[in-house]
Design a protein around this motif. Structure first.
Motif, PDB file in Angstrom:
ATOM      1  N   CYS A  31      24.678  -6.694   1.705  1.00 44.69           N
ATOM      2  CA  CYS A  31      23.651  -6.127   2.582  1.00 44.69           C
ATOM      3  C   CYS A  31      24.185  -6.142   4.014  1.00 44.69           C
ATOM      4  O   CYS A  31      24.378  -7.202   4.608  1.00 44.69           O
ATOM      5  N   SER A  32      24.410  -4.968   4.554  1.00 44.55           N
ATOM      6  CA  SER A  32      24.958  -4.853   5.906  1.00 44.55           C
ATOM      7  C   SER A  32      23.890  -5.013   6.981  1.00 44.55           C
ATOM      8  O   SER A  32      24.205  -5.194   8.156  1.00 44.55           O
ATOM      9  N   GLY A  33      22.636  -4.952   6.571  1.00 38.57           N
ATOM     10  CA  GLY A  33      21.528  -5.091   7.504  1.00 38.57           C
ATOM     11  C   GLY A  33      20.239  -4.655   6.849  1.00 38.57           C
ATOM     12  O   GLY A  33      20.240  -3.848   5.917  1.00 38.57           O
ATOM     13  N   LEU A  34      19.135  -5.206   7.317  1.00 37.21           N
ATOM     14  CA  LEU A  34      17.819  -4.919   6.733  1.00 37.21           C
ATOM     15  C   LEU A  34      16.859  -4.477   7.823  1.00 37.21           C
ATOM     16  O   LEU A  34      16.729  -5.142   8.859  1.00 37.21           O
ATOM     17  N   LEU A  35      16.172  -3.364   7.570  1.00 44.99           N
ATOM     18  CA  LEU A  35      15.153  -2.859   8.489  1.00 44.99           C
ATOM     19  C   LEU A  35      13.808  -2.897   7.792  1.00 44.99           C
ATOM     20  O   LEU A  35      13.663  -2.399   6.678  1.00 44.99           O
ATOM     21  N   THR A  36      12.802  -3.501   8.442  1.00 45.12           N
ATOM     22  CA  THR A  36      11.465  -3.566   7.875  1.00 45.12           C
ATOM     23  C   THR A  36      10.552  -2.549   8.565  1.00 45.12           C
ATOM     24  O   THR A  36      10.734  -2.235   9.743  1.00 45.12           O
ATOM     25  N   CYS A  37       9.566  -2.064   7.826  1.00 42.33           N
ATOM     26  CA  CYS A  37       8.649  -1.066   8.381  1.00 42.33           C
ATOM     27  C   CYS A  37       7.380  -1.027   7.541  1.00 42.33           C
ATOM     28  O   CYS A  37       7.315  -1.591   6.446  1.00 42.33           O
ATOM     29  N   VAL A  38       6.382  -0.330   8.066  1.00 36.45           N
ATOM     30  CA  VAL A  38       5.163  -0.070   7.309  1.00 36.45           C
ATOM     31  C   VAL A  38       5.375   1.138   6.403  1.00 36.45           C
ATOM     32  O   VAL A  38       5.096   1.101   5.212  1.00 36.45           O
ATOM     33  N   ALA A  53      16.789   7.223   9.755  1.00 34.18           N
ATOM     34  CA  ALA A  53      17.816   7.439  10.778  1.00 34.18           C
ATOM     35  C   ALA A  53      18.035   6.175  11.608  1.00 34.18           C
ATOM     36  O   ALA A  53      19.176   5.837  11.960  1.00 34.18           O
ATOM     37  N   GLU A  54      16.957   5.463  11.918  1.00 31.69           N
ATOM     38  CA  GLU A  54      17.076   4.216  12.667  1.00 31.69           C
ATOM     39  C   GLU A  54      17.878   3.182  11.878  1.00 31.69           C
ATOM     40  O   GLU A  54      18.741   2.488  12.443  1.00 31.69           O
ATOM     41  N   ALA A  55      17.607   3.083  10.573  1.00 34.33           N
ATOM     42  CA  ALA A  55      18.357   2.146   9.740  1.00 34.33           C
ATOM     43  C   ALA A  55      19.839   2.490   9.745  1.00 34.33           C
ATOM     44  O   ALA A  55      20.694   1.602   9.874  1.00 34.33           O
ATOM     45  N   CYS A  73       1.628  -6.223  10.566  1.00 36.67           N
ATOM     46  CA  CYS A  73       2.115  -7.613  10.472  1.00 36.67           C
ATOM     47  C   CYS A  73       3.064  -7.813   9.303  1.00 36.67           C
ATOM     48  O   CYS A  73       3.722  -8.858   9.207  1.00 36.67           O
ATOM     49  N   CYS A  74       3.161  -6.825   8.393  1.00 38.54           N
ATOM     50  CA  CYS A  74       4.055  -6.959   7.240  1.00 38.54           C
ATOM     51  C   CYS A  74       5.491  -7.217   7.682  1.00 38.54           C
ATOM     52  O   CYS A  74       6.240  -7.942   7.009  1.00 38.54           O
ATOM     53  N   LYS A  75       5.875  -6.640   8.818  1.00 42.35           N
ATOM     54  CA  LYS A  75       7.266  -6.790   9.274  1.00 42.35           C
ATOM     55  C   LYS A  75       7.581  -8.242   9.611  1.00 42.35           C
ATOM     56  O   LYS A  75       8.662  -8.749   9.283  1.00 42.35           O
ATOM     57  N   GLU A  76       6.642  -8.912  10.234  1.00 48.93           N
ATOM     58  CA  GLU A  76       6.843 -10.333  10.548  1.00 48.93           C
ATOM     59  C   GLU A  76       6.815 -11.179   9.281  1.00 48.93           C
ATOM     60  O   GLU A  76       7.582 -12.142   9.150  1.00 48.93           O
ATOM     61  N   VAL A  77       5.946 -10.820   8.336  1.00 48.86           N
ATOM     62  CA  VAL A  77       5.873 -11.568   7.081  1.00 48.86           C
ATOM     63  C   VAL A  77       7.176 -11.427   6.299  1.00 48.86           C
ATOM     64  O   VAL A  77       7.732 -12.413   5.794  1.00 48.86           O
ATOM     65  N   PHE A  78       7.682 -10.194   6.187  1.00 49.99           N
ATOM     66  CA  PHE A  78       8.960  -9.978   5.507  1.00 49.99           C
ATOM     67  C   PHE A  78      10.069 -10.800   6.162  1.00 49.99           C
ATOM     68  O   PHE A  78      10.868 -11.447   5.487  1.00 49.99           O
ATOM     69  N   SER A  79      10.127 -10.755   7.485  1.00 45.94           N
ATOM     70  CA  SER A  79      11.175 -11.460   8.217  1.00 45.94           C
ATOM     71  C   SER A  79      11.105 -12.958   7.950  1.00 45.94           C
ATOM     72  O   SER A  79      12.130 -13.635   7.744  1.00 45.94           O
ATOM     73  N   ARG A  80       9.889 -13.508   7.917  1.00 52.54           N
ATOM     74  CA  ARG A  80       9.715 -14.947   7.704  1.00 52.54           C
ATOM     75  C   ARG A  80      10.180 -15.353   6.300  1.00 52.54           C
ATOM     76  O   ARG A  80      10.845 -16.375   6.122  1.00 52.54           O
ATOM     77  N   ILE A  81       9.828 -14.538   5.296  1.00 59.92           N
ATOM     78  CA  ILE A  81      10.219 -14.840   3.922  1.00 59.92           C
ATOM     79  C   ILE A  81      11.734 -14.847   3.775  1.00 59.92           C
ATOM     80  O   ILE A  81      12.324 -15.751   3.173  1.00 59.92           O
ATOM     81  N   ILE A  82      12.376 -13.831   4.344  1.00 56.09           N
ATOM     82  CA  ILE A  82      13.828 -13.702   4.187  1.00 56.09           C
ATOM     83  C   ILE A  82      14.567 -14.754   5.009  1.00 56.09           C
ATOM     84  O   ILE A  82      15.553 -15.343   4.564  1.00 56.09           O
ATOM     85  N   TYR A  96      15.785  -6.743  11.065  1.00 56.90           N
ATOM     86  CA  TYR A  96      15.325  -5.880  12.150  1.00 56.90           C
ATOM     87  C   TYR A  96      13.961  -5.284  11.807  1.00 56.90           C
ATOM     88  O   TYR A  96      13.705  -4.905  10.665  1.00 56.90           O
ATOM     89  N   SER A  97      13.100  -5.192  12.803  1.00 51.09           N
ATOM     90  CA  SER A  97      11.821  -4.498  12.663  1.00 51.09           C
ATOM     91  C   SER A  97      11.957  -3.111  13.272  1.00 51.09           C
ATOM     92  O   SER A  97      12.542  -2.968  14.349  1.00 51.09           O
TER      93      SER A  97
END
Length: 367
Positions: A39-46, A54-56, A336-345, A355-356
């Motif tokens: 995994c070169s990087g992870l982007l979270t979103c709604v 494109a941002e990812a 708030c899903c982005k913060e929840v995902f980040s916390r879990i990972i 990244y959010s």
């Protein structure tokens, strides 16, 4: 080196895709690359949109973790005619995998979005608003007396034995197990070809259905018998820890204006729709996303205020004088899903950057 599959496994350890609602489509959406790739990087979103893809790509991310599924209905063609088709095609071209955790995350015990918003509001004594009516199993197994504690310990560690605010729950009773070991077996007790009676403990433990495989593996690894006897029974009990929405209590009674301002701040909402109810708010119910169907349930549970989104006009007419209804907007209730995902990972991979999305925004504009 962290693989894409390992990132998703960390998410699913908290938010199993199997606990989603039947109509949902959580899980893998697009396999733009191999899940066994680094995994070169992870982007979270709604929501996954062409701009988010494109941002990812610009950030060098080959994994997008979204709340809303990119694909809800089957795609008959990929021509770029719709936003969904454009997003899928862009992800494939850029070598980006897309995974969604929607209602699986909504109903997740402790880490679900409604629990997150309840914490942001400072609610106490939170309980699930609409518990799942099924999804519980009961394990029954039979263990030699001296091994009952170690087997129960392994099963508890695998996620069984939680009832409300209690864990490590079990029921045990002594009995006698009988069997005859056949040729080719390797009996832990008794002799091949002879009937044997063994003093055993019957252990009963409740568990969420999505933990069945883990619990079965725990039994097989901890039980002394080469062929342990165990049964799983499906229960019709409500699962008090799994379901949509939450209820809770504010630390102090709050007037309507102060409460609405608290909601706007917690949800980062520029404006909210409210019913004309007047009074003091202490007991609160909320459901992130579209939760209008639970208004009457919230009131029946003694809520002074109910927070959700996508509330219909006639719901305000029919129920707006019985309790304070606050519609925050769908995007605001689930960002708030982005913060929840980040916390879990981050709990599993503390040095992995999550990244959010900065480009996504509420598709609804207030003028």
């Amino acid at each position: 080196m962290t693989k894409i599959r390992e990132i998703i496994s960390a998410v699913e350890s908290w938010v199993p895709v199997r606990q989603q609602e039947q109509w949902d489509n959580s899980g893998w959406q697009v396999a733009g690359c191999d899940p066994d790739d680094e995994c070169s990087g992870l982007l979270t979103c709604v929501d996954v949109t062409p701009a988010v893809v494109a941002e990812a790509a610009d950030r060098g991310c080959n994994l997008i973790l979204s709340h809303h599924p990119l694909i809800f209905k089957g795609l008959k063609r990929l021509t770029g005619a719709t936003q969904v088709e454009k997003s899928v095609m862009a992800a494939m071209r850029s070598g980006i995998a897309v995974y969604a955790s929607h209602t699986a995350l909504d109903v997740a015990p402790a880490v679900g979005l409604s629990h997150e918003m309840g914490r942001r509001l400072g609610l106490r004594d939170m309980k699930v608003l609409a518990p799942r009516e099924s999804g519980l199993l009961k394990l029954v197994t039979f263990v030699p007396h001296d091994y009952a504690d170690s087997v129960a310990e392994a099963v508890h560690a695998a996620g069984a034995g939680c009832i409300g605010r209690y864990d490590r729950c079990s029921y045990r009773v002594a009995g006698t197990g009988t069997f005859r070991a056949l040729e080719g077996s390797n009996p832990f007790v008794g002799e091949t070809g002879s009937d044997h009676a063994e003093p055993e403990t019957r252990i009963e433990i409740i568990l969420p259905a999505h933990r069945k495989n883990a619990v079965e593996a725990a039994i097989r690894s901890s039980h002394p018998y080469e062929e342990p006897a165990f049964d799983f029974y499906r229960l019709e009990n409500e699962n008090p820890a799994l379901g949509l929405g939450i209820t809770g209590t504010l630390p102090e009674p709050t007037d309507v204006t102060e409460f609405v301002n608290l909601v706007k701040k917690a949800y980062n909402a520029p404006a909210v729709r409210c019913s004309g109810w007047s009074g003091t708010v202490r007991r609160v119910a909320l459901c992130t996303g579209s939760g209008g169907e639970f208004i009457t349930l919230a009131r029946s549970m003694g809520a002074d205020a109910y927070i959700t989104s996508d509330v219909r006009y006639h719901d305000f007419v029919d129920h707006g004088q019985s309790l304070l209804i606050v519609d925050t907007g769908h995007f605001e209730s689930e960002a708030c899903c982005k913060e929840v995902f980040s916390r879990i990972i981050s709990e599993k991979f503390p040095n992995f950057a999550v990244y959010s999305s900065r480009v996504e925004k509420n598709p609804v504009t207030f003028m």
